[in-house]
Design an enzyme around this catalytic site. Structure first.
Site, PDB file in Angstrom:
ATOM      1  N   GLY A  20       0.762  -0.900   0.363  1.00 47.21           N
ATOM      2  CA  GLY A  20      -0.404   0.285  -0.166  1.00 47.21           C
ATOM      3  C   GLY A  20       0.872   1.285   0.187  1.00 47.21           C
ATOM      4  O   GLY A  20       0.710   2.324  -0.662  1.00 47.21           O
ATOM      5  N   PHE A  21       1.893   1.650   0.934  1.00 47.39           N
ATOM      6  CA  PHE A  21       2.620   2.427   0.662  1.00 47.39           C
ATOM      7  C   PHE A  21       1.692   3.922   1.327  1.00 47.39           C
ATOM      8  O   PHE A  21       2.084   5.332   1.151  1.00 47.39           O
ATOM      9  CB  PHE A  21       3.736   2.700  -0.004  1.00 47.39           C
ATOM     10  CG  PHE A  21       4.320   1.578  -0.358  1.00 47.39           C
ATOM     11  CD1 PHE A  21       4.786   0.630   0.877  1.00 47.39           C
ATOM     12  CD2 PHE A  21       4.136   0.085  -1.133  1.00 47.39           C
ATOM     13  CE1 PHE A  21       5.658   0.099   0.338  1.00 47.39           C
ATOM     14  CE2 PHE A  21       4.710  -0.534  -1.113  1.00 47.39           C
ATOM     15  CZ  PHE A  21       5.512  -0.916  -0.703  1.00 47.39           C
TER      16      PHE A  21
ATOM     17  N   ILE B  22      -0.867  -5.152   5.830  1.00 45.70           N
ATOM     18  CA  ILE B  22      -0.067  -5.129   3.988  1.00 45.70           C
ATOM     19  C   ILE B  22       0.838  -5.530   3.742  1.00 45.70           C
ATOM     20  O   ILE B  22       1.265  -4.914   2.374  1.00 45.70           O
ATOM     21  CB  ILE B  22      -0.497  -2.995   3.463  1.00 45.70           C
ATOM     22  CG1 ILE B  22       0.361  -2.587   4.743  1.00 45.70           C
ATOM     23  CG2 ILE B  22      -1.744  -3.446   3.659  1.00 45.70           C
ATOM     24  CD1 ILE B  22       0.402  -1.000   4.034  1.00 45.70           C
TER      25      ILE B  22
ATOM     26  N   LEU C 247       8.615  -5.899  17.998  1.00 44.49           N
ATOM     27  CA  LEU C 247       7.933  -7.353  18.343  1.00 44.49           C
ATOM     28  C   LEU C 247       8.143  -8.707  17.957  1.00 44.49           C
ATOM     29  O   LEU C 247       7.682  -9.664  18.028  1.00 44.49           O
ATOM     30  CB  LEU C 247       5.982  -7.099  17.480  1.00 44.49           C
ATOM     31  CG  LEU C 247       5.283  -5.896  18.306  1.00 44.49           C
ATOM     32  CD1 LEU C 247       4.099  -5.394  18.426  1.00 44.49           C
ATOM     33  CD2 LEU C 247       5.341  -6.449  20.187  1.00 44.49           C
ATOM     34  N   ASN C 248       9.110  -8.496  16.691  1.00 44.00           N
ATOM     35  CA  ASN C 248       9.523  -9.540  16.445  1.00 44.00           C
ATOM     36  C   ASN C 248      10.719  -9.156  15.093  1.00 44.00           C
ATOM     37  O   ASN C 248      10.652  -8.087  14.545  1.00 44.00           O
ATOM     38  CB  ASN C 248       8.444 -10.012  14.947  1.00 44.00           C
ATOM     39  CG  ASN C 248       8.685 -10.861  14.146  1.00 44.00           C
ATOM     40  OD1 ASN C 248       9.790 -11.291  13.341  1.00 44.00           O
ATOM     41  ND2 ASN C 248       7.475 -12.187  14.078  1.00 44.00           N
TER      42      ASN C 248
ATOM     43  N   LYS D  80      12.618 -10.547  13.333  1.00 44.84           N
ATOM     44  CA  LYS D  80      13.207 -10.856  12.546  1.00 44.84           C
ATOM     45  C   LYS D  80      11.999  -9.438  10.776  1.00 44.84           C
ATOM     46  O   LYS D  80      12.567  -8.692  10.372  1.00 44.84           O
ATOM     47  CB  LYS D  80      12.449 -11.803  11.405  1.00 44.84           C
ATOM     48  CG  LYS D  80      12.727 -12.419   9.952  1.00 44.84           C
ATOM     49  CD  LYS D  80      12.318 -13.879  10.159  1.00 44.84           C
ATOM     50  CE  LYS D  80      13.135 -14.564   8.754  1.00 44.84           C
ATOM     51  NZ  LYS D  80      12.621 -15.723   8.935  1.00 44.84           N
TER      52      LYS D  80
ATOM     53  N   GLN E  90      11.414  -4.808   8.065  1.00 46.99           N
ATOM     54  CA  GLN E  90      10.039  -3.067   7.626  1.00 46.99           C
ATOM     55  C   GLN E  90      11.327  -2.112   7.695  1.00 46.99           C
ATOM     56  O   GLN E  90      11.566  -1.011   6.561  1.00 46.99           O
ATOM     57  CB  GLN E  90       9.207  -2.706   9.022  1.00 46.99           C
ATOM     58  CG  GLN E  90       8.224  -3.230   8.832  1.00 46.99           C
ATOM     59  CD  GLN E  90       7.088  -2.475   7.969  1.00 46.99           C
ATOM     60  OE1 GLN E  90       8.036  -2.349   7.286  1.00 46.99           O
ATOM     61  NE2 GLN E  90       6.341  -2.212   8.661  1.00 46.99           N
TER      62      GLN E  90
ATOM     63  N   GLY F  28       6.071   2.778  16.845  1.00 42.73           N
ATOM     64  CA  GLY F  28       5.522   2.033  15.464  1.00 42.73           C
ATOM     65  C   GLY F  28       7.108   2.357  14.411  1.00 42.73           C
ATOM     66  O   GLY F  28       7.927   3.837  14.123  1.00 42.73           O
TER      67      GLY F  28
ATOM     68  N   GLU G 284       7.225   3.643   8.596  1.00 40.94           N
ATOM     69  CA  GLU G 284       8.053   4.597   7.858  1.00 40.94           C
ATOM     70  C   GLU G 284       9.204   5.099   8.168  1.00 40.94           C
ATOM     71  O   GLU G 284       9.797   5.927   7.486  1.00 40.94           O
ATOM     72  CB  GLU G 284       7.140   5.417   8.194  1.00 40.94           C
ATOM     73  CG  GLU G 284       5.809   5.184   7.706  1.00 40.94           C
ATOM     74  CD  GLU G 284       4.298   6.073   7.323  1.00 40.94           C
ATOM     75  OE1 GLU G 284       3.865   6.498   6.657  1.00 40.94           O
ATOM     76  OE2 GLU G 284       3.960   6.307   8.595  1.00 40.94           O
TER      77      GLU G 284
HETATM   78 MO1  MOS Z   1       1.625   5.895   5.623  1.00 43.67          MO
HETATM   79  S1  MOS Z   1       1.845   7.095   4.053  1.00 43.67           S
HETATM   80  O1  MOS Z   1       0.312   5.848   6.633  1.00 43.67           O
HETATM   81  O2  MOS Z   1       0.996   4.123   4.465  1.00 43.67           O
END
Ligand code: MOS
Length: 757
Positions: free
Chosen positions: A233-234, A460, A649-650, A652, A657, A720, A723
């Site tokens: 998705g991005f 996603i 959390l993981n 790997k 990510q 988080g 990103e």
């Molecule tokens: Mo991201 S730009 O919050 O999918």
């Protein structure tokens, strides 16, 4: 009541991996239904103007065609509700006006995809085109707007710049980028009487549900949106797009299920893109390295319809301890398809300007770039003066530099060589604010010892299936094989978008809460029973392990969940769990980022998202580049990314990510650029052959190290990281290029011609 062996953090393989590699995972594109029809979309070939006539007779007569929709036969539909962060598109095919190249002007529905596509090519369109404004050029810049009142101010940046020993005053540009998820965005819609069932490529099933209910004037409980697997998705999947409305409209009109799969070129016009920006960055400093002023002004491109909030300077005031900071975000509205949030939206562009300018300051005063950042380290949140919930950016710098071998860097540009290659080391820091929205989950403990966890979130590709399985297993003291996690369905408890780097925090805490509630409910049942070894125990007296609650002071005295259920005569027990950002967070935020910067719009933003956490994730990227000055060849040789991710959390998947984000950052730095024909607005590189993204040969070995502690702001301790891997990469590469060559590049993507001597 803490679990004895931790499953959280372990580098488990993806629990959905086997389904994906065997093809058992059903992406929207794979969904079939009895009587399924296929749609093809016809797009405008010009940017602005009017459709004067549209000839569909030939298409209607073509083999297999069931219906052709244009503005002449599409029913009136209602506008979806407006939303600041995810504004809906105009309702499609309602009139003859065209607002951007690629706007949908007709839809063909046929028995097969090939028949629909062939018939769509038979539609003849006459139009009158008007002049279009398509790029961030000088005339367009004259029409800059300030739509969201995003200005930030502390101290007096202008005076501080005047008084500074050193001033960097530079202009940065970044080009429009396409999200390009590998999975083509698809929608399958069917109506069952007044019920609408939609499979969609989305990061936010609830937004799609609520919006479609509005469009078709039906209640939300009559719409179900399913997205168990999404092929990337991005950010493109954060909004409702026109093809989704059209697919549901067509399914209703023809009384059969309809599937739409966008073509790759349609993915460049129909699901948003990263807007282009131009930024002026001024940084003032004293000779001793104290940053005394930061003035950041950004202009990004927006569409004239479905404009999206895209703040570029938002993080700048929160990044360094600096008394005088000003941020201004402006937009230029063009005749282009709507931009959308794209991984690190605004942050990726803003960080590029700020972290490059910091490097320029370091060069100007002869200070090491890492030392300069530490000299101006923001120990507390500089906008509010409040302590961060946790911050280990200093550790990112320290451990990143050590792993990278930063000490071996000789400061002088062009001072490091390897044969014909100029070698450069560069780095950049990242401060990243993530969203945490409200989230709900349910958890069912069954008498066969298995547990079902449910929440309507989406995975996603980031690994939600797996990490939530781990969180549930961890909380219940179970082996992960006993846990099944269901997601991607608005019939499940409400979850927020997979976006804003916030889902893992929201969902893991909701599921953690559900595990606590499950144990409490089971314990209450056992504790009340004189025959139970747990009789009289409260949560403080027990621990869980191996699917069993036992007394903390005597592990031999306990009962399995299965036995407790049997004792109470139940086959299963279901509990709810929820999470929300802390009120302190919201309060701190109301005082800082949002309301002071955005007035009433800020308040609406906070209400819409429940909070923007003043907590943050942090990172430092270190990169070695090699430049061949004769040919302009550039190689990213190696990278080290040190990330303060809170509780991982993981291991790997978290590493995955970051690596994925860094690859996206390499793309932004070196390759990605949507090119637009200035006459028609046609996107001239709208294929994966023409729009360059990094391939294996462009991506070196990427080293990732996690530093820091579990965050104090939420029970699980998560930050988080969806990103942050991308943000900072462009500046780090640019700074390394400067170190290698002495050339300061301020325009993304960097090009060969700029690198040649
Ligand atoms: Mo991201 S730009 O919050 O999918």
């Amino acid at each position: 009541m803490t679990p004895e062996s931790r499953v959280i953090g372990l580098g488990l393989d993806r629990v959905d991996g086997p389904a994906k590699v065997t093809g058992a995972a059903t992406y929207t594109m794979d969904v079939t239904a009895d009587g399924l029809l296929h749609a093809a979309l016809v797009r405008s070939t010009f940017a602005v103007g009017t459709i004067t006539s549209i000839e569909t007779a030939q298409a209607e007569a073509a083999p297999g065609v069931v219906a052709v929709f244009t503005r002449h036969n599409v029913p009136r539909m209602k506008k979806p509700s407006w939303n600041l962060l995810t504004p809906p598109p105009p309702v499609p095919l309602q009139d003859g006006s065209v607002h951007h190249y690629g706007q949908y002007i007709a839809m063909v529905v046929a028995e097969t995809h090939q028949q629909a596509t062939a018939a769509a090519a038979l539609i003849r369109v006459d139009h009158e085109a008007a002049g279009a404004s398509l790029s961030l050029d000088a005339p367009a810049l004259k029409s800059r707007t300030n739509p969201y009142f995003l200005d930030a101010k502390r101290g007096d940046a202008e005076s501080a710049l005047t008084a500074a020993d050193v001033v960097i005053d530079a202009t940065f540009t970044t080009q429009a980028n396409a999200h390009n998820p590998l999975g083509l965005f698809s929608t399958v819609a069917r109506w069952d009487g007044e019920h609408l069932i939609v499979h969609d490529s989305t990061q936010n099933p609830y937004l799609i549900r609520d919006s479609l209910a509005k469009v078709f004037s039906i209640s939300k409980d009559k719409v179900q949106v399913l997205a168990p697997y999404v092929g990337g998705g991005f950010g493109a999947g954060l909004r409702l797009w026109q093809h989704v409305i059209l697919t549901a409209m067509a399914a209703r009109a023809v009384g059969r299920p309809v599937k739409t799969v966008l073509t790759r070129p349609q993915m460049f016009t129909g699901i948003g893109h990263r807007p282009a920006t131009i930024q002026r960055m001024r940084v003032g400093a004293r000779r001793d390295g104290t940053i005394t002023a930061i003035d950041h002004e950004a202009t990004s491109t927006a569409a004239k319809v479905a404009n999206v909030l895209y703040p570029v300077t938002l993080t700048t005031p929160a990044t360094y301890r600096c008394d005088n900071v000003r941020g201004r975000d402006r937009q230029v509205r063009l005749d282009i398809p709507s931009p959308a949030h794209m991984r690190g939206p605004g942050e990726a562009e803003g960080n590029f300007a700020l972290e490059t300018a910091l490097d320029e300051v370091a060069c100007a005063i002869g200070m090491d770039p890492v030392e300069l950042r530490m000299r101006n380290y923001a120990k507390v949140h500089p906008q509010t003066g409040l302590a961060w919930s946790s911050k280990a950016l200093d550790e990112c710098y320290r451990q990143g530099a050590e792993r990278f071998g930063w000490a071996g860097r000789t400061p002088q540009p062009r001072s490091m060589r390897d044969g014909q290659w100029l070698v450069g080391y560069g780095m950049a820091g990242v401060t990243y604010s993530h969203f945490q929205a409200k989230c709900q989950a349910s958890l069912t403990v069954r008498d066969d010892g298995t547990v079902l966890v449910r929440s309507g979130a989406t995975d996603i590709g980031q690994g939600t299936y797996t990490v939530i399985t781990q969180v549930a297993a961890d909380g219940l003291g179970l082996d992960p094989v006993n846990i099944r996690f269901e997601l991607g369905d608005t019939g499940l408890p409400r979850a927020p978008q997979a976006g804003g780097s916030g889902l893992a925090t929201a969902l893991s805490n909701a599921v953690h809460d559900a595990t606590v509630n499950a144990i409490e409910a089971l314990l209450a049942s056992a504790s009340a029973d004189p025959a139970s070894p747990l009789h009289g125990c409260s949560a403080r007296d027990v621990a869980v392990a191996g699917g069993r609650i036992h007394r903390e002071d005597d592990a031999s005295r306990g009962e399995t969940y299965v036995a407790i259920l049997a004792r109470s005569g139940r086959s299963e027990l279901t509990v709810e769990g929820s999470s929300a950002p802390s009120r302190a967070e919201i309060g701190a935020l109301l005082g800082s980022f949002a309301v002071s910067r955005m007035g009433r719009a800020g308040r609406r933003l906070v209400e819409a998202t429940h909070a923007i956490a003043p907590a943050g994730a942090f990172a430092a990227h270190f990169v070695e580049v090699r430049v061949d000055p004769q040919l302009g060849r550039l190689r990213v040789q190696r990278m080290v990314s040190a990330v303060d991710a809170g509780q991982v959390l993981n291991e790997k998947l978290a590493r995955s990510q970051i690596i994925g984000g860094v690859v996206g950052g390499i793309g932004q730095a070196l390759f990605e650029e949507i090119t637009t024909d200035v006459g028609s607005g046609r996107i001239s590189n709208a294929t994966l052959a023409d729009y360059l993204v990094p391939v294996n040969a462009d991506v070196p070995d990427l080293d990732v190290v996690f530093v820091g502690e579990p965050d104090s702001d939420n029970a699980v301790g998560v930050k988080g990281i969806g990103e942050i891997g991308l943000v900072g990469v462009a500046a780090a590469i640019g700074n390394a290029i400067h170190h290698a060559t002495g050339k300061r590049l301020r325009s993304l993507p960097f090009t060969i011609t700029e690198l040649m001597d």
